[in-house]
Each structure stands twice: as structure tokens, then as C-alpha cells.
Design a protein around this motif. Structure first.
Motif, PDB file in Angstrom:
ATOM      1  N   ALA A 137       0.828  -1.212   0.000  1.00 55.82           N
ATOM      2  CA  ALA A 137       0.000   0.000   0.000  1.00 55.82           C
ATOM      3  C   ALA A 137       0.862   1.262   0.000  1.00 55.82           C
ATOM      4  CB  ALA A 137      -0.924  -0.008   1.214  1.00 55.82           C
ATOM      5  N   ILE A 138       1.995   1.217   0.682  1.00 56.94           N
ATOM      6  CA  ILE A 138       2.864   2.396   0.752  1.00 56.94           C
ATOM      7  C   ILE A 138       3.478   2.690  -0.614  1.00 56.94           C
ATOM      8  CG2 ILE A 138       5.037   3.264   1.709  1.00 56.94           C
ATOM      9  CD1 ILE A 138       4.278   1.952   4.340  1.00 56.94           C
ATOM     10  N   TRP A 139       3.842   1.647  -1.352  1.00 55.09           N
ATOM     11  CA  TRP A 139       4.495   1.824  -2.636  1.00 55.09           C
ATOM     12  C   TRP A 139       3.499   2.007  -3.785  1.00 55.09           C
ATOM     13  CZ3 TRP A 139       9.858   1.527  -3.808  1.00 55.09           C
ATOM     14  CH2 TRP A 139      10.699   1.258  -2.716  1.00 55.09           C
ATOM     15  N   ARG A 140       2.227   1.749  -3.551  1.00 57.09           N
ATOM     16  CA  ARG A 140       1.271   1.678  -4.666  1.00 57.09           C
ATOM     17  C   ARG A 140       1.188   2.960  -5.488  1.00 57.09           C
ATOM     18  NH1 ARG A 140      -3.308  -0.170  -2.123  1.00 57.09           N
ATOM     19  NH2 ARG A 140      -2.322  -2.220  -2.066  1.00 57.09           N
ATOM     20  N   PRO A 141       1.121   4.158  -4.886  1.00 56.70           N
ATOM     21  CA  PRO A 141       1.046   5.367  -5.731  1.00 56.70           C
ATOM     22  C   PRO A 141       2.209   5.491  -6.698  1.00 56.70           C
ATOM     23  CG  PRO A 141       0.492   5.883  -3.458  1.00 56.70           C
ATOM     24  CD  PRO A 141       1.034   4.479  -3.449  1.00 56.70           C
ATOM     25  N   LEU A 142       3.407   5.118  -6.241  1.00 55.43           N
ATOM     26  CA  LEU A 142       4.562   5.122  -7.132  1.00 55.43           C
ATOM     27  C   LEU A 142       4.434   4.027  -8.181  1.00 55.43           C
ATOM     28  CD1 LEU A 142       7.530   5.686  -8.029  1.00 55.43           C
ATOM     29  CD2 LEU A 142       8.211   4.069  -6.231  1.00 55.43           C
ATOM     30  N   ALA A 143       4.148   2.809  -7.728  1.00 55.58           N
ATOM     31  CA  ALA A 143       4.133   1.661  -8.632  1.00 55.58           C
ATOM     32  C   ALA A 143       3.131   1.845  -9.767  1.00 55.58           C
ATOM     33  CB  ALA A 143       3.818   0.385  -7.849  1.00 55.58           C
ATOM     34  N   GLU A 144       2.011   2.480  -9.474  1.00 53.95           N
ATOM     35  CA  GLU A 144       0.978   2.650 -10.498  1.00 53.95           C
ATOM     36  C   GLU A 144       1.362   3.678 -11.555  1.00 53.95           C
ATOM     37  OE1 GLU A 144      -2.496   3.538  -8.217  1.00 53.95           O
ATOM     38  OE2 GLU A 144      -2.934   1.415  -7.782  1.00 53.95           O
ATOM     39  N   SER A 145       2.353   4.513 -11.272  1.00 51.05           N
ATOM     40  CA  SER A 145       2.772   5.525 -12.249  1.00 51.05           C
ATOM     41  C   SER A 145       3.899   5.031 -13.150  1.00 51.05           C
ATOM     42  CB  SER A 145       3.208   6.803 -11.538  1.00 51.05           C
ATOM     43  OG  SER A 145       4.447   6.616 -10.872  1.00 51.05           O
ATOM     44  N   LEU A 146       4.466   3.870 -12.816  1.00 45.51           N
ATOM     45  CA  LEU A 146       5.571   3.310 -13.587  1.00 45.51           C
ATOM     46  C   LEU A 146       5.059   2.278 -14.585  1.00 45.51           C
ATOM     47  CD1 LEU A 146       8.030   2.735 -10.597  1.00 45.51           C
ATOM     48  CD2 LEU A 146       7.922   4.728 -12.105  1.00 45.51           C
ATOM     49  N   ILE A 147       5.880   1.961 -15.556  1.00 45.33           N
ATOM     50  CA  ILE A 147       5.575   0.874 -16.483  1.00 45.33           C
ATOM     51  C   ILE A 147       6.478  -0.302 -16.108  1.00 45.33           C
ATOM     52  CG2 ILE A 147       5.628   0.090 -18.876  1.00 45.33           C
ATOM     53  CD1 ILE A 147       5.169   2.965 -19.730  1.00 45.33           C
ATOM     54  N   TRP A 148       5.879  -1.369 -15.608  1.00 48.00           N
ATOM     55  CA  TRP A 148       6.651  -2.517 -15.151  1.00 48.00           C
ATOM     56  C   TRP A 148       6.848  -3.493 -16.300  1.00 48.00           C
ATOM     57  CZ3 TRP A 148       9.010  -2.513 -10.556  1.00 48.00           C
ATOM     58  CH2 TRP A 148       8.589  -1.538  -9.633  1.00 48.00           C
ATOM     59  N   ARG A 149       8.081  -3.872 -16.526  1.00 44.68           N
ATOM     60  CA  ARG A 149       8.412  -4.804 -17.588  1.00 44.68           C
ATOM     61  C   ARG A 149       9.154  -5.998 -16.986  1.00 44.68           C
ATOM     62  NH1 ARG A 149      10.093  -0.365 -22.267  1.00 44.68           N
ATOM     63  NH2 ARG A 149       7.951   0.302 -22.681  1.00 44.68           N
ATOM     64  N   ASP A 150       8.716  -7.180 -17.358  1.00 39.06           N
ATOM     65  CA  ASP A 150       9.247  -8.402 -16.761  1.00 39.06           C
ATOM     66  C   ASP A 150      10.625  -8.752 -17.309  1.00 39.06           C
ATOM     67  OD1 ASP A 150       6.935  -8.619 -15.347  1.00 39.06           O
ATOM     68  OD2 ASP A 150       6.073 -10.226 -16.574  1.00 39.06           O
ATOM     69  N   LEU A 151      11.487  -9.161 -16.407  1.00 38.46           N
ATOM     70  CA  LEU A 151      12.774  -9.734 -16.774  1.00 38.46           C
ATOM     71  C   LEU A 151      12.726 -11.241 -16.571  1.00 38.46           C
ATOM     72  CD1 LEU A 151      15.350  -7.293 -15.124  1.00 38.46           C
ATOM     73  CD2 LEU A 151      14.879  -7.531 -17.570  1.00 38.46           C
ATOM     74  N   SER A 152      13.277 -11.961 -17.510  1.00 40.25           N
ATOM     75  CA  SER A 152      13.395 -13.420 -17.404  1.00 40.25           C
ATOM     76  C   SER A 152      14.858 -13.794 -17.543  1.00 40.25           C
ATOM     77  CB  SER A 152      12.584 -14.109 -18.501  1.00 40.25           C
ATOM     78  OG  SER A 152      11.216 -13.791 -18.388  1.00 40.25           O
ATOM     79  N   PRO A 153      15.330 -14.751 -16.751  1.00 34.20           N
ATOM     80  CA  PRO A 153      16.742 -15.139 -16.836  1.00 34.20           C
ATOM     81  C   PRO A 153      17.147 -15.534 -18.253  1.00 34.20           C
ATOM     82  CG  PRO A 153      15.697 -16.147 -14.926  1.00 34.20           C
ATOM     83  CD  PRO A 153      14.608 -15.509 -15.719  1.00 34.20           C
ATOM     84  N   ASP A 154      18.281 -15.004 -18.673  1.00 35.63           N
ATOM     85  CA  ASP A 154      18.903 -15.337 -19.959  1.00 35.63           C
ATOM     86  C   ASP A 154      18.150 -14.789 -21.171  1.00 35.63           C
ATOM     87  OD1 ASP A 154      20.941 -16.918 -18.633  1.00 35.63           O
ATOM     88  OD2 ASP A 154      19.391 -18.438 -18.353  1.00 35.63           O
ATOM     89  N   ARG A 155      17.146 -13.981 -20.955  1.00 34.55           N
ATOM     90  CA  ARG A 155      16.418 -13.378 -22.072  1.00 34.55           C
ATOM     91  C   ARG A 155      16.874 -11.926 -22.222  1.00 34.55           C
ATOM     92  NH1 ARG A 155      10.072 -14.215 -22.406  1.00 34.55           N
ATOM     93  NH2 ARG A 155      10.874 -16.354 -22.629  1.00 34.55           N
ATOM     94  N   SER A 156      17.533 -11.622 -23.319  1.00 33.88           N
ATOM     95  CA  SER A 156      18.152 -10.308 -23.516  1.00 33.88           C
ATOM     96  C   SER A 156      17.120  -9.236 -23.824  1.00 33.88           C
ATOM     97  CB  SER A 156      19.169 -10.373 -24.658  1.00 33.88           C
ATOM     98  OG  SER A 156      20.201 -11.282 -24.358  1.00 33.88           O
ATOM     99  N   VAL A 157      17.456  -8.020 -23.403  1.00 38.57           N
ATOM    100  CA  VAL A 157      16.664  -6.825 -23.724  1.00 38.57           C
ATOM    101  C   VAL A 157      17.549  -5.927 -24.584  1.00 38.57           C
ATOM    102  CG1 VAL A 157      15.450  -4.814 -22.816  1.00 38.57           C
ATOM    103  CG2 VAL A 157      15.403  -6.985 -21.547  1.00 38.57           C
ATOM    104  N   GLU A 158      17.087  -5.586 -25.771  1.00 33.91           N
ATOM    105  CA  GLU A 158      17.849  -4.692 -26.641  1.00 33.91           C
ATOM    106  C   GLU A 158      17.522  -3.249 -26.287  1.00 33.91           C
ATOM    107  OE1 GLU A 158      18.959  -3.948 -31.348  1.00 33.91           O
ATOM    108  OE2 GLU A 158      17.131  -5.053 -30.832  1.00 33.91           O
ATOM    109  N   LEU A 159      18.550  -2.480 -25.951  1.00 38.17           N
ATOM    110  CA  LEU A 159      18.371  -1.078 -25.578  1.00 38.17           C
ATOM    111  C   LEU A 159      18.566  -0.153 -26.767  1.00 38.17           C
ATOM    112  CD1 LEU A 159      20.291  -0.984 -22.176  1.00 38.17           C
ATOM    113  CD2 LEU A 159      17.888  -1.566 -22.608  1.00 38.17           C
ATOM    114  N   ALA A 160      19.503  -0.497 -27.614  1.00 37.62           N
ATOM    115  CA  ALA A 160      19.862   0.328 -28.772  1.00 37.62           C
ATOM    116  C   ALA A 160      20.634  -0.574 -29.722  1.00 37.62           C
ATOM    117  CB  ALA A 160      20.718   1.520 -28.325  1.00 37.62           C
ATOM    118  N   PRO A 161      20.882  -0.140 -30.948  1.00 39.50           N
ATOM    119  CA  PRO A 161      21.659  -0.976 -31.869  1.00 39.50           C
ATOM    120  C   PRO A 161      23.008  -1.375 -31.264  1.00 39.50           C
ATOM    121  CG  PRO A 161      20.631   0.815 -33.065  1.00 39.50           C
ATOM    122  CD  PRO A 161      20.385   1.088 -31.611  1.00 39.50           C
ATOM    123  N   GLY A 162      23.245  -2.676 -31.176  1.00 38.96           N
ATOM    124  CA  GLY A 162      24.502  -3.166 -30.642  1.00 38.96           C
ATOM    125  C   GLY A 162      24.620  -3.138 -29.137  1.00 38.96           C
ATOM    126  N   LEU A 163      23.549  -2.821 -28.418  1.00 40.42           N
ATOM    127  CA  LEU A 163      23.595  -2.732 -26.950  1.00 40.42           C
ATOM    128  C   LEU A 163      22.463  -3.558 -26.352  1.00 40.42           C
ATOM    129  CD1 LEU A 163      24.788  -1.542 -24.343  1.00 40.42           C
ATOM    130  CD2 LEU A 163      23.276   0.443 -24.666  1.00 40.42           C
TER     131      LEU A 163
END
Length: 292
Positions: A137-163
Motif C-alpha cells: 500500500a505504501i508503494w502503490r502510488p509510485l508503482a501505479e505511475s511506472l511501467i513494469w516490464r518483466d525480466l526473465s533469466p537469460d532473455r536479452s533486452v535490446e536497448l539500442a543498436p549493438g547494446l
């Protein structure tokens, strides 16, 4: 403010254990000195990835520490002004969380309605950690304003070309069953491993191969000796001497970070620092940048 290199880089924004330097309530000589001389203080361990090829630069944080206001200011040149609020800094492009301990999520509330009022800031975390934060409940106002994206082990996230950023599951004290990630960062020309917290290298079977496969590895060096705990029960972190011995010849790839305020390797002239250097490793510095 840090003078950032061109191209793609990983920038060290802090090298201390969660409590930073000085440590709250501590009267050891190192903390007393840091209280008296703030320029000798040290911030909690944090890494920024900066892609200066873009305009504005791409900026991603690994962890949101209690020192985040200072760490964002260090990145002011890369962040630039907020598009709607020119007297404020632009928010990072995203934050990646290693795990749920104080030094790694304690800065998230700064993005909440009481301070930066960020809306739509992507935060990458394990689904279990996202749930732990969002269901409070304390974190909820913050959490609801963010976009949560799931991380899975060994699954890469591309940030930019070559990164890319790839989460790697590692063993670490886990009160909520939310897991802990290290991150392997692959840039256009070099690779970096970031492991600020781990219990024992022997409990991560892939440790040696993972370190051997990167150009540089920033690793957990919280304590040099169990004697630093002052009689407290052992804390689950590998001792520096054990880390150097475990990696052997590959210790030359190691850069030590996440240092407790008691750690004697903080003293550049100590025998403990000399041991690190003899093994070909080094100690991370706040503001240090690694080309990727």
C-alpha cells in the motif's frame, strides 16, 4: 557531474554497499571522516549505461539507490532537460533492478508524486519483485505511475543498436522469493558483467565461465574479512580473498564494487588493496567509465 565519454559506455555511479559511506549511526574512523568531509563520502553501488551516439543520449540505470538524486545529477549532461519541465532533468530511459534490498530499490520513491512525479518510466524487474512492490500500500502510488516490464533469466533486452542487457539469475539472500539478477551487458565492441550481490560463487555454477566470457566484470566485494562484522553473524557475501582465489587467472577481469564501509581495500595504501593489485584485479571508482 561526470564527464562522459562518447559512444557507448558503462559508468560507475557508486561503489559502496547499500548503506553508503558514511554509514548511518557508524562512528568508525572512516565514517567519522566522511561525515566531517562530505567530499570523502561514497555512494551506493549503481551502474549507468549511456549511449552517446543518440541525441539525446540513451541513459539506463541498473538499480535505484538511496543516493539516486546525486547519481542523476552526475548524469545531467547525458540526461539533459525534461521535455515539459525545462528546469528539471529528463528521466532515465529505464531502470533495471537487480533485487529488492535497500541499496537497490531505495531510490525508487524519488520518482514518485512527492518528488519527480515520473509517469510512464519503464522499470525492468523480475515479475515476483514487481508484485512485491506493487502490492504494498505504501508503494502503490509510485508503482501505479511506472511501467513494469518483466525480466526473465537469460532473455536479452535490446536497448539500442549493438547494446543489449541480459539478466542472469544468481543466488542471494531472498526474503520474498523475488530472486536476484546479475546483468551481462554487450556493447558494440566490448562486454561487461555486473554482479553487485551474490552469496557464494560456488553456488552459481556458471560463475567462472561467465566471467571468462566478458571483457570486464564488476563483482561483489562487500567484505574483505569476516572480522569486519564486529561479532554479527556471517553475512552472505563472498570475501574478497576468496573471490580472487576462485577466479584465479581471470581475476585480471575483476573490478571490485559494492564495498562495505568497513572494507580495508577502500584504503589505496592498505595491504589488502595491495593483494587485490597483485592478483591483477582493481577496485571500482565512482565516475569510472568503461567503453562498450
Amino acid at each position: 557531474m561526470i564527464d562522459l565519454p562518447m559512444g557507448v559506455s558503462a559508468v560507475v555511479l557508486g561503489v559502496m554497499q547499500d548503506g553508503g559511506l558514511p554509514h548511518a549511526g557508524c562512528r568508525c574512523a572512516r565514517c567519522v571522516e566522511a561525515f566531517a568531509h562530505p567530499e570523502r563520502a561514497g555512494r551506493a553501488a549503481c551502474l549507468a549505461l549511456v549511449d552517446a551516439r543518440a541525441e539525446p543520449a540513451g541513459v539506463w540505470l541498473i538499480d535505484a539507490t538511496p543516493d539516486i538524486k546525486w547519481q542523476l545529477d552526475d548524469l545531467a549532461a547525458a540526461l539533459g532537460p525534461h521535455p515539459q519541465r525545462p528546469r528539471r532533468l529528463r528521466h532515465p530511459d529505464a531502470i533495471f533492478l537487480t533485487h529488492g534490498h535497500l541499496g537497490h530499490i531505495g531510490g525508487l520513491p524519488q520518482f514518485g508524486p512527492e518528488v519527480m512525479a515520473a509517469v510512464g518510466l519503464p522499470v525492468y524487474a523480475s515479475p515476483a519483485l514487481s508484485a512485491v512492490i506493487g502490492q504494498s500500500a505504501i508503494w502503490r502510488p509510485l508503482a501505479e505511475s511506472l511501467i513494469w516490464r518483466d525480466l526473465s533469466p537469460d532473455r536479452s533486452v535490446e536497448l539500442a543498436p549493438g547494446l543489449t542487457v541480459t539478466p542472469l539469475a544468481v543466488p542471494h539472500r531472498d526474503e520474498w522469493g523475488a530472486g536476484t539478477f546479475a546483468f551481462r551487458i554487450n556493447g558494440p565492441s566490448r562486454s561487461l558483467l555486473y554482479v553487485p550481490d551474490i552469496d557464494r560463487w560456488e553456488e552459481w555454477p556458471a560463475a567462472r565461465a561467465t566471467v571468462a566470457a566478458v571483457d570486464v566484470a564488476l563483482v561483489d566485494a562487500t567484505f574483505f574479512s569476516a572480522a569486519e562484522l564486529g561479532g554479527r553473524p556471517p553475512v552472505a557475501h563472498p570475501l574478497v580473498s576468496d573471490t580472487l582465489a576462485y577466479f584465479g587467472a581471470d581475476a585480471t577481469r575483476l573490478v571490485l564494487t559494492h564495498l562495505n564501509h568497513t572494507n580495508p581495500v577502500l584504503d589505496g595504501y592498505s595491504p589488502e588493496r595491495a593483494l587485490v593489485v597483485r592478483n591483477g584485479a582493481s577496485v571500482a571508482r565512482q565516475g569510472q567509465a568503461f567503453d562498450l
